[in-house]
Design a protein around this motif. Sequence first.
Motif, PDB file in Angstrom:
ATOM      1  N   PRO A   1       0.817  -1.225   0.000  1.00  0.00           N
ATOM      2  CA  PRO A   1       0.000   0.000   0.000  1.00  0.00           C
ATOM      3  C   PRO A   1       0.850   1.275   0.000  1.00  0.00           C
ATOM      4  N   ALA A   2       1.964   1.255   0.769  1.00  0.00           N
ATOM      5  CA  ALA A   2       2.824   2.440   0.816  1.00  0.00           C
ATOM      6  C   ALA A   2       3.450   2.701  -0.555  1.00  0.00           C
ATOM      7  N   LEU A   3       3.941   1.628  -1.196  1.00  0.00           N
ATOM      8  CA  LEU A   3       4.504   1.789  -2.542  1.00  0.00           C
ATOM      9  C   LEU A   3       3.445   2.296  -3.514  1.00  0.00           C
ATOM     10  N   GLY A   4       2.257   1.700  -3.430  1.00  0.00           N
ATOM     11  CA  GLY A   4       1.160   2.119  -4.297  1.00  0.00           C
ATOM     12  C   GLY A   4       0.838   3.595  -4.104  1.00  0.00           C
ATOM     13  N   ALA A   5       0.837   4.037  -2.825  1.00  0.00           N
ATOM     14  CA  ALA A   5       0.524   5.436  -2.533  1.00  0.00           C
ATOM     15  C   ALA A   5       1.578   6.369  -3.113  1.00  0.00           C
ATOM     16  N   LEU A   6       2.861   5.991  -2.942  1.00  0.00           N
ATOM     17  CA  LEU A   6       3.934   6.831  -3.484  1.00  0.00           C
ATOM     18  C   LEU A   6       3.830   6.902  -5.010  1.00  0.00           C
ATOM     19  N   ALA A   7       3.574   5.741  -5.630  1.00  0.00           N
ATOM     20  CA  ALA A   7       3.431   5.722  -7.085  1.00  0.00           C
ATOM     21  C   ALA A   7       2.249   6.591  -7.510  1.00  0.00           C
ATOM     22  N   PHE A   8       1.126   6.459  -6.782  1.00  0.00           N
ATOM     23  CA  PHE A   8      -0.097   7.221  -7.073  1.00  0.00           C
ATOM     24  C   PHE A   8       0.175   8.724  -7.025  1.00  0.00           C
ATOM     25  N   VAL A   9       0.836   9.174  -5.934  1.00  0.00           N
ATOM     26  CA  VAL A   9       1.062  10.615  -5.753  1.00  0.00           C
ATOM     27  C   VAL A   9       2.097  11.144  -6.754  1.00  0.00           C
ATOM     28  N   GLU A  10       3.184  10.367  -6.935  1.00  0.00           N
ATOM     29  CA  GLU A  10       4.229  10.824  -7.870  1.00  0.00           C
ATOM     30  C   GLU A  10       3.683  10.878  -9.301  1.00  0.00           C
ATOM     31  N   LEU A  11       2.952   9.829  -9.682  1.00  0.00           N
ATOM     32  CA  LEU A  11       2.351   9.820 -11.023  1.00  0.00           C
ATOM     33  C   LEU A  11       1.386  10.992 -11.175  1.00  0.00           C
ATOM     34  N   GLY A  12       0.615  11.238 -10.112  1.00  0.00           N
ATOM     35  CA  GLY A  12      -0.343  12.347 -10.141  1.00  0.00           C
ATOM     36  C   GLY A  12       0.355  13.678 -10.362  1.00  0.00           C
ATOM     37  N   ALA A  13       1.438  13.911  -9.611  1.00  0.00           N
ATOM     38  CA  ALA A  13       2.173  15.176  -9.745  1.00  0.00           C
ATOM     39  C   ALA A  13       2.776  15.302 -11.140  1.00  0.00           C
ATOM     40  N   PHE A  14       3.287  14.179 -11.651  1.00  0.00           N
ATOM     41  CA  PHE A  14       3.898  14.181 -12.980  1.00  0.00           C
ATOM     42  C   PHE A  14       2.855  14.509 -14.054  1.00  0.00           C
ATOM     43  N   VAL A  15       1.712  13.845 -13.970  1.00  0.00           N
ATOM     44  CA  VAL A  15       0.686  14.043 -14.992  1.00  0.00           C
ATOM     45  C   VAL A  15       0.051  15.429 -14.878  1.00  0.00           C
ATOM     46  N   GLN A  16      -0.192  15.865 -13.640  1.00  0.00           N
ATOM     47  CA  GLN A  16      -0.862  17.150 -13.443  1.00  0.00           C
ATOM     48  C   GLN A  16      -0.017  18.324 -13.905  1.00  0.00           C
ATOM     49  N   ALA A  17       1.294  18.128 -13.938  1.00  0.00           N
ATOM     50  CA  ALA A  17       2.153  19.207 -14.435  1.00  0.00           C
ATOM     51  C   ALA A  17       2.029  19.340 -15.947  1.00  0.00           C
ATOM     52  N   ARG A  18       1.463  18.315 -16.599  1.00  0.00           N
ATOM     53  CA  ARG A  18       1.408  18.314 -18.060  1.00  0.00           C
ATOM     54  C   ARG A  18       0.003  18.439 -18.618  1.00  0.00           C
TER      55      ARG A  18
END
Lengths: 300, 295
Positions: free
Chosen positions: A249-266
């Motif tokens: 779950p922790a890995l999933g959360a980090l992936a979720f947030v990092e992916l979100g920040a990456f996509v939202q910047a674009r």
Amino acid sequence: MRVWLPALLILLLLPLFLPRYPVEVLTQGFILALFASAFNLVFFQLGLLSFGHAAFFGTGAYTTALLVTKAGWPYLLTLPAAVLVAALFALVIGFFSVRTSRIYFTMLTLAFAQLLWAIVHKWYAFTGGDNGIPGIPVGSFATSAAGLYYLALALLAAGLYFLYRLDRSPLGYALRAVRDNEARAEAIGLSPFALRLLGFVISGALAGVAGFLQVAWQRSAFPDFLYWTKSAEAIIAAILGGSEHLLGPALGALAFVELGAFVQARTEYWPLVLGLVLLFLVLFFPRGLAGLLGRRDARG
Amino acid sequence: MELDLGFFVQQFLTGLATASTLFLLAVGLSLIFGALGIVNFAHGSFYMLGAYLLYWVARGDPEGLWWGMAVVVAIGLVLGALVERIFLRPVYPRPEHHQILLTYALLLVIEDGVKILFGSAYKSLGPPSALAMPVWILGAPFPAYYLVQILLAAAVAVLLWLFLKRTRVGLWIRAVTQDREMLEALGVPVPRLLTGVFALGIALAVLGGAATLPMQTVSPGVAVEAVISAFIVVVVGGLGSIWGSLLGAFLIGEIQAFGVMIWPEFSIAFVYLLMAVVLLVRPWGLLGRPPVVRT
């Protein structure tokens, strides 16, 4: 342990090299990681899908927000209160919910969380209604990006260590025994109701810690903290990461947030990307990110 | 306190109009859960999509409502069948949380898809001119279009009931909720039947959403609220029961209509409270059947 010490060391040194924004994104990742790990205690160890964990995240957050703004408490000292209040709500909601099973448990936890959301959303005199509580003074330590980063990392590490010990403890075995075969667990003298309630309360208390951190991250509290889509975030993170693995779950959360920040910047279409990623993962990688790393050994 | 009868009737009918929308929204969710065993988190998204599709098909002309709704229902049937075949069929043997995650992913995709196709702005379409004037009931004005919504929901309820009770396919649908394997053993094409049930459920949600457009605006945010409303109705009435959905929709609609008079801020909290109480006292819902214990 060979992998975790260097990983922890890197995480400890990161804020020294990174600019403010990536540090803040990582901090948000730690907060969601704690929330998702708390949710996973009920989901994996008890085998119950809660759709109401936003209730404990939110009540923890609002306890901190209200104590700081209305009673003038220093931010850091509100942590025990946030944990206690979240645990109390988990005790009441769990008392009614853990008797039911499967879809009824999911719907009942959803109903209770939505009930609390409706109250927080409309109770302008106390919770600020749909405006939330903005501009919360959280003190200089939690205001600095690095300070909050270390606070969140410390609480996440403590939470994960606690869950690791719980997983190996007699209580952990008892919880899984009730999950796997209630009748047999009862026959050897375990009390399924008490065990489920205990697991649910611990999980709610940990979710309250995540809510406490979220207040400092946003310096605000909003009714959305209790809305059902917040509960869905924990579910997505846990399943995305792999609920069978302690760190999944922790890995999933980090992936979720990092992916979100990456996509939202674009692009503004982050939900679309997330939806497509989820469709792809559910259809083709059902065991989550941790499933790629290896299978959790079959225990108890 | 003097109660004005006209006002009382007006509130009651407003509640009934809300109930009609809720019924169309929820009955498909209930059918789908009964037959497929899937909790469809994207159900509110199809409801929202229905309103957008009507807006698109009618091209902003309120007179296009009638044929527009027919076209939109046809689109809903096709869309439902496609979604079932492409996305749901692979996850039937999976654990429940995979199914929930999958339908939640559909919710996200539809929400942003609608934003891309129609923009984030609110869309609306007035009622057709014949229904633009209010009707007067006991001296109180009442939107004529509400009566259309109430009649539509009543007609759907009766037709659906006749379909399930009096036709062979209806019999199969009732049977598949009881024992899918037995039905397969009897030579019924179960996979095709499930596609049909999902398509029907989605078409009903799409119809429900489209039918609200002459009175309400639609925006992408409607979906997450609608799906929760649908859950409440279905849980209160009983998962898998048509009359349950009707009763649930009626109760929720009237609680909202009269709750606003008694305690306006917290009328929505009453609804969640009702949901929690029903789940505690009768988890299978007011008109649902208790789960059969298989030994």
